[in-house]
Enzyme design. Structure first.
Site, mmCIF file in Angstrom:
data_model
loop_
_atom_site.group_PDB
_atom_site.id
_atom_site.type_symbol
_atom_site.label_atom_id
_atom_site.label_comp_id
_atom_site.label_asym_id
_atom_site.label_seq_id
_atom_site.Cartn_x
_atom_site.Cartn_y
_atom_site.Cartn_z
ATOM 1 N N CYS A 67 0.977 -1.329 0.019
ATOM 2 C CA CYS A 67 -0.039 -0.077 0.013
ATOM 3 C C CYS A 67 0.743 1.158 -0.207
ATOM 4 O O CYS A 67 0.173 2.356 -0.010
ATOM 5 C CB CYS A 67 -1.032 -0.068 1.146
ATOM 6 S SG CYS A 67 -2.039 -1.567 1.309
ATOM 7 N N HIS B 207 -2.270 7.942 6.243
ATOM 8 C CA HIS B 207 -2.591 7.000 5.807
ATOM 9 C C HIS B 207 -4.119 6.550 6.316
ATOM 10 O O HIS B 207 -4.688 5.859 5.219
ATOM 11 C CB HIS B 207 -1.499 5.923 6.179
ATOM 12 C CG HIS B 207 -1.660 4.460 5.494
ATOM 13 N ND1 HIS B 207 -1.762 4.404 4.303
ATOM 14 C CD2 HIS B 207 -1.959 3.070 6.042
ATOM 15 C CE1 HIS B 207 -1.913 2.996 3.922
ATOM 16 N NE2 HIS B 207 -2.170 2.355 5.017
ATOM 17 N N GLU C 99 -0.449 5.388 13.807
ATOM 18 C CA GLU C 99 -0.032 6.646 12.877
ATOM 19 C C GLU C 99 -0.342 7.842 13.774
ATOM 20 O O GLU C 99 0.413 8.811 13.754
ATOM 21 C CB GLU C 99 -0.882 6.655 11.788
ATOM 22 C CG GLU C 99 -0.568 7.719 10.953
ATOM 23 C CD GLU C 99 -1.273 7.829 9.523
ATOM 24 O OE1 GLU C 99 -2.183 6.950 9.415
ATOM 25 O OE2 GLU C 99 -0.758 8.667 8.529
ATOM 26 N N LYS D 239 -9.271 8.319 2.730
ATOM 27 C CA LYS D 239 -9.680 6.860 2.388
ATOM 28 C C LYS D 239 -11.229 6.672 2.969
ATOM 29 O O LYS D 239 -11.734 5.945 2.448
ATOM 30 C CB LYS D 239 -8.913 6.132 3.101
ATOM 31 C CG LYS D 239 -7.305 5.846 2.686
ATOM 32 C CD LYS D 239 -6.730 4.591 3.143
ATOM 33 C CE LYS D 239 -5.467 4.635 2.570
ATOM 34 N NZ LYS D 239 -4.320 5.428 2.757
ATOM 35 N N HIS E 241 -9.783 2.674 0.411
ATOM 36 C CA HIS E 241 -8.188 2.500 0.162
ATOM 37 C C HIS E 241 -7.450 1.818 -1.041
ATOM 38 O O HIS E 241 -8.044 0.816 -1.476
ATOM 39 C CB HIS E 241 -7.749 1.320 1.376
ATOM 40 C CG HIS E 241 -6.335 1.138 1.504
ATOM 41 N ND1 HIS E 241 -5.268 1.865 0.665
ATOM 42 C CD2 HIS E 241 -5.644 0.775 2.514
ATOM 43 C CE1 HIS E 241 -3.972 1.484 1.154
ATOM 44 N NE2 HIS E 241 -4.243 0.728 2.556
ATOM 45 N N PHE F 117 1.570 -3.327 3.931
ATOM 46 C CA PHE F 117 1.836 -4.391 4.313
ATOM 47 C C PHE F 117 3.450 -4.618 4.226
ATOM 48 O O PHE F 117 4.079 -4.388 3.504
ATOM 49 C CB PHE F 117 1.314 -5.536 3.343
ATOM 50 C CG PHE F 117 -0.133 -6.351 3.822
ATOM 51 C CD1 PHE F 117 -0.725 -5.472 4.687
ATOM 52 C CD2 PHE F 117 -0.608 -7.360 3.144
ATOM 53 C CE1 PHE F 117 -2.274 -6.194 4.979
ATOM 54 C CE2 PHE F 117 -1.840 -7.779 3.500
ATOM 55 C CZ PHE F 117 -2.558 -7.171 4.457
#
Lengths: 332, 417
Positions: free
Chosen positions: B175, B309, B320, B341, B346, B404
């Protein structure tokens, strides 16, 4: 790590005809029929013996295991320890053509059967960058890490990225790794190009530092030509021709070419390199076609040759559908 | 082994002179501005693969643009491309047009074409798999599927369609891929290796990936993600593509191009905590944000807005939030933060690219988009969490992308000066 066994030396021996490789017939039952593929796989027992132990690797795919085993060999125990102790800033560039196909096959089979039962443990291992993550995890490297998808010549694009990171001072050293694993999905895809194109698997890795980092290294990448990009077969021939200009730098070198032994696939490279009268070796013809690992295997053969009887070696990477590269390796 | 070439880097300023985007919000910049200004969400049921047995059935679905006659490839060749590559082709064409470039004359041969993707052409791989398992002796269409399953092949087709020849590099860092692609291209121009680069990311919805996130129970059961809400229950997947044209100052001035923003910082770090879970304190996020600031030679106090994110998963958002607070220190309370998002989902490998485009729109429009659907703010958010779209003075912005495998990337953009 290759079908020839553990270590770079085994690849060299196999390519020089000093080691016989066994071919394995793999069968897939498809309805009432059986599809047979001939492959040259990595020996599972050899892998288990050579692979470092780490909790991350318990469930990891073979391609991750190949990558980490090759990475450890390329670095050696002392450097591994220095990275693990945060004494050395490491970069990692890992490239594939196919990636984590075993687990992708398994997971998608489960999804089609019943997505509610598909394994949440397998899915993360299907992601392209899982192997690079495992390598970083084992080495405790928190630095930059890229996973590239490319044709086989992407190995040299990966080296270029490593050089950029080194030149910019972002890292003290950089691992460049390529790896692939076999699966019927891959071997049956290869058969669409030629029934005589046999697949192989494994990983190759090199560890790069700037020339001034730790005194003199035994070998160095003297020069590279590329990327010579192409988007179709006519352009490919021109691109290979451009990359082949490397032959002028060292006419006495060992040429490590990309020929597979399948005439239709080899035609362009065969024609363009036809005038070469020096020594040459064709790793893919010996080991099988290793997808994204192909040019890594070629480079390992070149580097091993420098440890043996040669002072200089050329690697020719024609690529499959993206770009061509060539490189000149020599003793420092 | 030694790497011989050693060139002293010559740093040059890098500007964004064009952008193109397609996402669930729409197919151009204005559609994105309108949607973000109104605070709209864009989730609907997926209708192009079977979701009937999934726990979640909705996603951020883009309206796939039709074949355009201006493409220099036939409609037949276009149809060989996977859904994601078609989205990317559209975004690339828009970016080149936005930069007022003519592909053939303004984009030099060997211009870097740096693309981030997580799943690449997975839908073609799925079709190949199904054909091999249901009709293993019929090879009809299989070679084409295998050829175009390899994303570098499709990237070549995109270049053919738009009339330029670039150096394709495909970064697949889950991502964070899109942000890594833009950051990598930025450094290629910054260090003087190239004067122009095209960089961005794409990912289309794919059954295997959707099922994967569902299997991990990472998807919001309601289908509506609520990043930074204390009761957030997961993310929504989306799809799309975004592309930026990056140019050196010299190239931009020579063309008389108009800068949209300056890209001035790129940082990356690897989170070793777990394959799919971030370190609870977001240590790698702190490193990537700090590295981006160092690259840009600025302090966190100079950042007014962070496009986070912010996936909406319980573990990501708190990590985060903790990272932003540690990295910004006392300044954290003054930083506006939101996750787009919440509105579009996402976009995986495209997330870093589309969210970079969102940052550019914020700089241009002097507004910040909102994190939507929040009821109760997570107490970890000790910053100015934007819950309604807001007009605001923004000069320097940062976007985070975490993936990931622990891939963390941060980019910094500022208004052109």
């Amino acid at each position: 790590m290759s079908a020839a066994g553990i270590g770079a030396g085994a690849i060299y021996q196999a390519c020089m005809g000093e080691l016989e490789l066994t071919e394995e017939k793999r069968e897939r039952i498809a309805g009432k029929e059986t599809i047979v593929s001939e492959v040259r796989p990595v020996d599972a027992a050899a892998l288990k013996a050579a692979m470092p132990k780490h909790p991350r690797l318990r469930r990891a795919s073979n391609v991750s295991k190949f990558a980490i085993t090759a990475a450890c060999e390329a670095m050696g125990a002392e450097l591994v320890e220095r990275v693990q102790n945060q004494e050395l800033r490491l970069g990692i560039v890992l490239m594939f053509m196919n990636g984590c196909v075993n687990y992708s096959n398994r997971f998608y089979t489960e999804v089609l059967a019943d997505p509610s039962l598909a394994s949440p443990i397998i899915f993360p291992e299907t992601v392209y960058n899982a192997p690079a993550s495992h390598v970083a995890g084992y080495l405790k490297s928190e630095g930059p890490a890229y996973t590239l998808i490319s044709d086989s010549a992407g190995w040299f694009s990966s080296i270029k990225i490593a050089q950029d990171w080194l030149n910019a001072g972002q890292v003290d050293g950089c691992l460049v790794i390529c790896a692939e694993e076999l699966d019927w999905l891959v071997t049956e895809a290869f058969s669409l190009y030629s029934g005589r194109l046999h697949g192989t698997e494994g990983a190759a890795a090199i560890y790069l530092e700037k020339r001034s980092s730790r005194g003199a290294s035994e070998v160095e990448i003297q020069s590279m030509i590329g990327p010579c990009d192409y988007t179709n077969t006519a352009e490919r021939r021109d691109a290979i021709g451009s990359a082949w200009a490397i032959h002028a730098v060292s006419p006495d070198a060992l040429l490590v070419d990309g020929l597979t032994g399948v005439a239709r696939i080899d035609r362009d490279e065969q024609d363009i390199l036809a005038a070469w009268s020096g020594k040459r070796v064709s790793p893919s013809a010996k080991l099988g076609f290793g997808g994204g690992a192909t040019c890594g295997f070629q480079s390992i053969v070149a580097l091993e040759a420098l440890k043996n009887e040669h002072d200089s070696a050329l690697v020719m990477a024609s690529g499959t559908n993206q770009h061509a590269f060539s490189a000149h390796f020599r003793k420092s | 082994m030694s790497s011989a070439p050693e060139q002293a880097p010559v740093y040059q300023r890098v500007f964004v002179t064009g952008m193109g985007m397609v996402s669930p919000m729409g197919n151009d910049a204005q559609a994105h501005i309108n949607s973000m200004r109104k605070g709209e969400t864009h989730f609907r049921e997926i209708d192009f693969f079977d979701v009937s047995r999934q726990r979640v059935v909705t996603a951020g679905v883009a309206d796939l643009p039709q074949y355009r006659s201006r493409y220099a490839i036939s409609e037949r060749a276009y149809n060989r491309l996977d859904r994601g590559s078609r989205l990317l082709l559209y975004a690339t064409q828009k970016a080149i047009q936005d930069a007022r470039m003519t592909a053939a004359s303004d984009i030099p041969n060997n211009t870097p074409f740096v693309i981030g993707t997580s799943a690449a052409a997975m839908p073609l791989g799925e079709d190949y798999f199904k054909a091999e398992t249901t009709e293993p002796f019929s090879r009809k269409g299989q070679l084409t599927r295998i050829e175009y399953y390899q994303p570098q092949k499709s990237m070549g087709s995109i270049q053919q369609a738009l009339g330029f020849r670039g150096q394709t590099q495909i970064i697949s860092n889950a991502c964070a891929s899109g942000a890594n692609a833009i950051g990598h291209a930025f450094h290629l121009v910054k260090t003087g290796q190239h004067q122009i680069a095209l960089a961005g990311g794409y990912d289309a919805l794919a059954q295997m990936v959707f099922a994967g996130f569902d299997a991990l129970q990472a998807l919001s059961k309601s289908g509506i993600p609520r990043p930074f809400d204390v009761n957030r229950d997961g993310l929504a997947i989306g799809e799309g593509a975004a592309m930026l044209v990056l140019e050196s100052e010299a190239s931009m001035n020579a063309r008389g191009a108009i800068p949209l923003a300056e890209i001035c910082g790129y940082g990356m770090a690897t989170d070793l905590h777990h394959l799919t879970q971030p370190h609870p304190e977001g240590k790698a996020a702190v490193k990537s944000m700090s590295a981006a600031c160092q690259d840009a030679a600025i302090q966190p106090s100079e950042i007014q807005y962070i496009n986070s994110h912010g996936t909406g998963t319980p573990l990501n958002d708190v990590a985060e939030a903790n990272a932003i607070c540690e990295w910004a220190g006392d300044h954290a309370k003054d930083i506006m933060v939101s996750s787009t998002k919440s509105a579009m989902g996402h976009l995986l490998g495209a997330a870093g690219a589309i969210e970079s485009a969102v940052c550019l729109l914020a700089l241009q429009g002097q507004f910040v988009p909102a994190s939507l659907n929040i009821r109760d703010v997570d107490p970890a958010c000790q910053f100015d969490l934007i819950q309604e779209p807001r007009d605001a003075a923004v000069d320097t912005v940062l976007t985070n992308s975490f993936g990931f495998g622990g891939c963390n990337a941060s980019l910094i953009f500022r208004s052109p000066r």
